[in-house]
Design an enzyme around this catalytic site. Structure first.
Site, PDB file in Angstrom:
ATOM      1  N   GLY A   1      -2.085   0.358   0.177  1.00  0.00           N
ATOM      2  CA  GLY A   1      -3.045   1.440   0.008  1.00  0.00           C
ATOM      3  C   GLY A   1      -3.466   1.645  -1.421  1.00  0.00           C
TER       4      GLY A   1
ATOM      5  N   GLU B   1       3.674 -14.994   2.329  1.00  0.00           N
ATOM      6  CA  GLU B   1       4.610 -15.485   3.351  1.00  0.00           C
ATOM      7  C   GLU B   1       3.983 -15.479   4.743  1.00  0.00           C
ATOM      8  OE1 GLU B   1       4.803 -11.187   3.944  1.00  0.00           O
ATOM      9  OE2 GLU B   1       4.673 -12.475   2.172  1.00  0.00           O
TER      10      GLU B   1
ATOM     11  N   HIS C   1       0.107 -10.936   1.018  1.00  0.00           N
ATOM     12  CA  HIS C   1       1.420 -11.427   1.433  1.00  0.00           C
ATOM     13  C   HIS C   1       1.370 -12.927   1.703  1.00  0.00           C
ATOM     14  CE1 HIS C   1       3.908  -7.725   2.197  1.00  0.00           C
ATOM     15  NE2 HIS C   1       2.721  -7.214   1.928  1.00  0.00           N
TER      16      HIS C   1
ATOM     17  N   SER D   1       7.497  -1.712   4.374  1.00  0.00           N
ATOM     18  CA  SER D   1       6.310  -1.242   3.659  1.00  0.00           C
ATOM     19  C   SER D   1       5.583  -0.133   4.418  1.00  0.00           C
ATOM     20  CB  SER D   1       5.331  -2.397   3.418  1.00  0.00           C
ATOM     21  OG  SER D   1       5.808  -3.278   2.428  1.00  0.00           O
TER      22      SER D   1
ATOM     23  N   CYS E   1       2.572  -7.669  -3.576  1.00  0.00           N
ATOM     24  CA  CYS E   1       2.140  -6.353  -3.118  1.00  0.00           C
ATOM     25  C   CYS E   1       2.622  -5.240  -4.078  1.00  0.00           C
ATOM     26  CB  CYS E   1       2.600  -6.115  -1.681  1.00  0.00           C
ATOM     27  SG  CYS E   1       1.636  -4.868  -0.812  1.00  0.00           S
ATOM     28  N   LEU E   2       3.571  -4.405  -3.689  1.00  0.00           N
ATOM     29  CA  LEU E   2       4.063  -3.380  -4.612  1.00  0.00           C
ATOM     30  C   LEU E   2       4.643  -4.018  -5.860  1.00  0.00           C
ATOM     31  CD1 LEU E   2       4.674  -0.401  -5.249  1.00  0.00           C
ATOM     32  CD2 LEU E   2       6.855  -0.681  -4.035  1.00  0.00           C
TER      33      LEU E   2
END
Length: 359
Positions: free
Chosen positions: A289, A331, A329, A47, A245-246
């Site tokens: 971001g 994890e 995240h 990332s 995330c993404l």
């Protein structure tokens, strides 16, 4: 004698430090991470591809490095910017120093940088790009993020990881830049994993006979992945899906929402998020971001979590389909384990072949 290293910014600022191991000339987006640990994960996390990462904690390398915590074999931060390196780490699992890791991964590190001052610069200006060089008269030529970062970091062919027990659940992880720790936790939760390239189609997943799909984290602007959006939508319409995330951002885009760039992003292991359903606050690990725009959330989705500091969206859940996504995240590698149960819940509910829900 160490070679002088200069961090030249597009803001006009020039910060002087030293190269830890080798002299390089390299450019990238300059970001900061507030974690007190996790430098090895940062250096190997896909990332961070394309980014020069500043660690705000002043002492880096204290507990050394070991191969067990790396997030990928090759990809990660383009460079690491720190204040003070530790050359004599003290930890029972340490097998090498930060300098040795930098040599192995070819990630350049500069130190003796005033990281507090640099962080203030990043917080003040949006879109900070920089060049690391031994020549302070060098100019920054980079002005935008590489649109092909996901293609660069994704696996080229599928990788199968058998389940650790006899649970009958097969998950595909669509690799936009996945961290090894995400796959590890899914595997520990009892799933057979197939890590698939970023451009995997629903038809390919049908042939693999998967039960559910995880859309992984990854680098860059989600808008650069717009060609993938129809495929993401088609997959999520047919398989229980979990985005991280993404992957969370791409799921949102695929269902008609939009994304925007944050002023300086969320990167660190101390970000508080609040559950809309329960009011409970969790500490999370984050690295992004961009966020989903609050005013673009469609009627088909509920907001699951919000960021306590800026109220940005941290999680979404489809009201009728088994689709959940989180900006953070779960994890937690590195970081707090408050939300790791979300991954276990997803594996459990896919195993039951039921539409899942998270408290």
């Amino acid at each position: 004698m160490q070679t002088a290293a200069y961090l030249i910014l597009n803001t006009g600022d020039i910060l002087e430090g030293k190269f830890l191991h080798q002299q390089v000339v390299i450019e990238g987006e300059v970001v900061f991470n507030t974690s007190m640990m996790g430098y090895q994960e940062v250096m190997t996390d896909p990332s961070y591809e394309g980014q020069l990462v500043t660690m705000t904690y002043p002492l880096i390398g204290n507990y050394g490095c070991n191969d067990d915590v790396k997030e990928s074999e090759v990809f990660g931060a383009k460079a690491l910017i720190i204040q003070t390196p530790n050359h004599q780490p003290d930890h029972p699992t340490s097998t090498s120093t930060l300098k040795t890791l930098a040599e192995k991964t070819s990630v350049p590190i500069i130190y003796d940088i005033d990281t507090r001052h640099l962080t203030k610069i990043i917080r003040t200006h949006s879109n900070v790009f920089g060049k690391i060089s031994s020549d302070p008269t060098d100019k920054v030529t980079m002005a935008h993020i590489d649109p092909d970062l996901v293609k660069k970091v994704s696996v080229k062919k599928s990788i199968s990881i058998p389940a650790k027990d006899n649970k009958d659940v097969h998950l595909a992880v669509i690799d936009f830049g996945q961290k090894k720790s995400i796959v590890d936790v899914l595997n520990q939760a009892g799933a057979h994993i197939t890590v698939c390239p970023y451009n995997t189609t629903k038809e390919m997943l049908d042939q693999l006979d998967v039960d559910g799909v995880v859309f992984s984290n990854g680098p860059g602007d989600p808008a650069d992945c717009l060609p993938l959006i129809p495929t993401v939508k088609k997959i999520a319409d047919h398989y229980p899906s979990f985005g991280i995330c993404l992957g969370h951002q791409l799921l949102a885009l695929s269902y008609g929402m939009s994304t925007k760039k944050l002023a300086y992003g969320h990167r660190g292991g101390n970000h508080a998020v609040k559950s809309i359903e329960t009011g409970k606050v969790y500490m999370t690990s984050q690295n992004h971001g961009y966020v989903v725009c609050e005013d673009s959330v469609t009627d088909d989705f509920s907001v699951l979590f919000i960021n306590v500091n800026d109220q940005s969206i941290e999680g979404l859940k489809h009201k009728s389909k088994p689709i959940t996504s989180v900006q953070f995240h779960p994890e937690a590698h590195p970081g707090p384990t408050d939300t790791m149960h979300l991954i276990y819940d997803f594996v459990r509910d896919v195993t039951k072949k039921e539409v899942y829900s998270h408290a």
